[in-house]
Design an enzyme around this catalytic site. Structure first.
Site, PDB file in Angstrom:
ATOM      1  N   GLU A   1       1.164   2.354   8.540  1.00 58.25           N
ATOM      2  CA  GLU A   1       0.573   2.778   7.280  1.00 58.25           C
ATOM      3  C   GLU A   1      -0.939   2.630   7.347  1.00 58.25           C
ATOM      4  O   GLU A   1      -1.421   1.607   7.852  1.00 58.25           O
ATOM      5  CB  GLU A   1       1.130   1.934   6.121  1.00 58.25           C
ATOM      6  CG  GLU A   1       2.621   2.102   5.915  1.00 58.25           C
ATOM      7  CD  GLU A   1       3.168   1.272   4.755  1.00 58.25           C
ATOM      8  OE1 GLU A   1       2.353   0.641   4.045  1.00 58.25           O
ATOM      9  OE2 GLU A   1       4.390   1.238   4.566  1.00 58.25           O
TER      10      GLU A   1
ATOM     11  N   ARG B   1      10.865  -2.695   3.302  1.00 58.52           N
ATOM     12  CA  ARG B   1      10.069  -2.661   4.526  1.00 58.52           C
ATOM     13  C   ARG B   1      10.733  -1.722   5.517  1.00 58.52           C
ATOM     14  O   ARG B   1      11.961  -1.733   5.683  1.00 58.52           O
ATOM     15  CB  ARG B   1       9.924  -4.060   5.152  1.00 58.52           C
ATOM     16  CG  ARG B   1       9.100  -5.049   4.341  1.00 58.52           C
ATOM     17  CD  ARG B   1       7.645  -4.627   4.251  1.00 58.52           C
ATOM     18  NE  ARG B   1       6.830  -5.593   3.524  1.00 58.52           N
ATOM     19  CZ  ARG B   1       6.629  -5.567   2.207  1.00 58.52           C
ATOM     20  NH1 ARG B   1       7.223  -4.635   1.464  1.00 58.52           N
ATOM     21  NH2 ARG B   1       5.851  -6.466   1.634  1.00 58.52           N
TER      22      ARG B   1
ATOM     23  N   HIS C   1       3.610   3.994  -0.144  1.00 55.42           N
ATOM     24  CA  HIS C   1       3.779   2.560  -0.413  1.00 55.42           C
ATOM     25  C   HIS C   1       3.213   2.196  -1.782  1.00 55.42           C
ATOM     26  O   HIS C   1       2.299   1.379  -1.903  1.00 55.42           O
ATOM     27  CB  HIS C   1       3.136   1.710   0.681  1.00 55.42           C
ATOM     28  CG  HIS C   1       3.775   0.351   0.799  1.00 55.42           C
ATOM     29  ND1 HIS C   1       3.742  -0.393   1.948  1.00 55.42           N
ATOM     30  CD2 HIS C   1       4.470  -0.410  -0.097  1.00 55.42           C
ATOM     31  CE1 HIS C   1       4.375  -1.532   1.771  1.00 55.42           C
ATOM     32  NE2 HIS C   1       4.826  -1.564   0.523  1.00 55.42           N
ATOM     33  N   LEU C   2       3.829   2.759  -2.810  1.00 56.70           N
ATOM     34  CA  LEU C   2       3.379   2.543  -4.180  1.00 56.70           C
ATOM     35  C   LEU C   2       4.210   1.506  -4.924  1.00 56.70           C
ATOM     36  O   LEU C   2       3.948   1.237  -6.098  1.00 56.70           O
ATOM     37  CB  LEU C   2       3.450   3.867  -4.962  1.00 56.70           C
ATOM     38  CG  LEU C   2       2.541   4.995  -4.483  1.00 56.70           C
ATOM     39  CD1 LEU C   2       2.778   6.242  -5.323  1.00 56.70           C
ATOM     40  CD2 LEU C   2       1.077   4.582  -4.546  1.00 56.70           C
TER      41      LEU C   2
END
Length: 317
Positions: free
Chosen positions: A265, A237, A284-285
């Site tokens: 995001e 995070r 953010h994969l």
């Protein structure tokens, strides 16, 4: 008929990875593929839906949003926790919040994609090859013999450590509550302090849960302690790291970063993280794999079925 909306289904994947037909004819299910950052537009789009399925923290659910959704009765989030949901507010407004399982392997695997990508300049070399640019324009960094520092030795951090040992790296770990016994059980050494972890490591990777006690845990002093050219990897995070301090360290060119998570995001188009040459950034994969999506959406269907039967499962809070 009860209405269920699936929010932030960016890849049009939700309906493909589970049998939502099990809910028919009691529930009408619709997926929303675009992110809706404007609060008024979001409330209007949700309308009178009684059930929402959300993907991780893509759309936060604070108290004021629950207050504007009087028809909402069930909120299902992917994963076993979601710090972006005000659980107390959900309870106060009569909303049941349920979660799903989430596998540790995908984010651990992506961590290594970022480490290897930075070490061997994969993105830059691929771009040069496609553009008919210089052949062999960089010199890679060896991982064998280097030190990996892991901040947070839970399920994901432990999997990352297993791979590091296969690469013949020296591995140490630290977290506020980590003991020498737990570190040894994972096959790594306990760093004497957070300061030592950042000072000694060639690569530091973060695998902590974001909470009030861990927000901003990595500050300017920690980043300043890193070796010149060291790598910071964050697939956990963004809030774990002081973002202005990280940006300053990167703009000064002292360190490299592999980042899969950001404070906002999708990442704004003008974000410096999009342009810095010493940053390998991904959208953010970490959790975005077929196995995880199959678990998320199959268990979301199960959560809805159990709630409809009056016996909710995997309830959060």
């Amino acid at each position: 008929m009860t209405t269920c909306l699936i929010l932030d289904d960016f890849q049009d994947a939700a309906l493909q990875f589970a049998d939502w037909g099990r809910l028919a004819p009691r529930v009408a299910v619709e997926a929303v593929h675009d992110h809706i950052p404007d609060r008024d537009a979001l409330v209007a789009r949700i309308g009178e839906a009684e059930i929402l399925v959300i993907m991780r923290e893509r759309t936060p659910f604070p108290a004021d949003l629950f207050a504007r959704l009087p028809n909402l009765r069930l909120l299902v989030t992917s994963g076993p926790r979601n710090a972006a949901i005000d659980l107390a507010a959900a309870k106060a407004h009569g909303v049941t919040v349920c979660g799903t399982a989430s596998h540790p392997a995908p984010p651990a695997e992506l961590t290594w994609a970022l480490i290897l990508g930075l070490a061997r300049h994969v993105a830059a070399e691929n771009a040069a090859l496609r553009a008919n640019g210089p052949w062999q324009g960089s010199v890679g960094t060896d991982l064998a013999g280097a030190r990996l520092g892991i901040l947070g030795l839970g399920k994901i951090g432990t999997k990352v450590a297993q791979v590091a040992r296969a690469f013949d790296m020296t591995v140490s770990a630290w977290s506020p509550n980590l003991t020498a016994e737990r570190a040894a059980a994972a096959g790594v050494a306990l760093a004497p302090s957070k300061e030592a972890l950042f000072t000694q490591s060639d690569v530091v990777t973060l695998h902590l849960v974001l909470s009030p006690s861990t927000r901003g845990l990595v500050g300017a002093e920690d980043l300043a302690r890193m070796k010149p050219g060291a790598r910071l990897i964050n697939t956990s995070r963004a809030g774990l790291v002081d973002q202005p301090a990280l940006l300053r360290a990167l703009e000064e060119g002292r360190i490299f970063a592999g980042l899969d998570v950001f404070e906002q995001e999708p990442l704004p188009a003008d974000s410096p993280f999009r342009r810095l040459p010493n940053v390998l950034a991904l959208p953010h994969l970490g959790y975005v794999t077929a196995a995880n999506y199959r678990s998320y959406f199959t268990e979301a269907v199960e959560d809805i079925e159990a709630w409809l039967a009056g016996a909710p499962i995997r309830v959060l809070g």
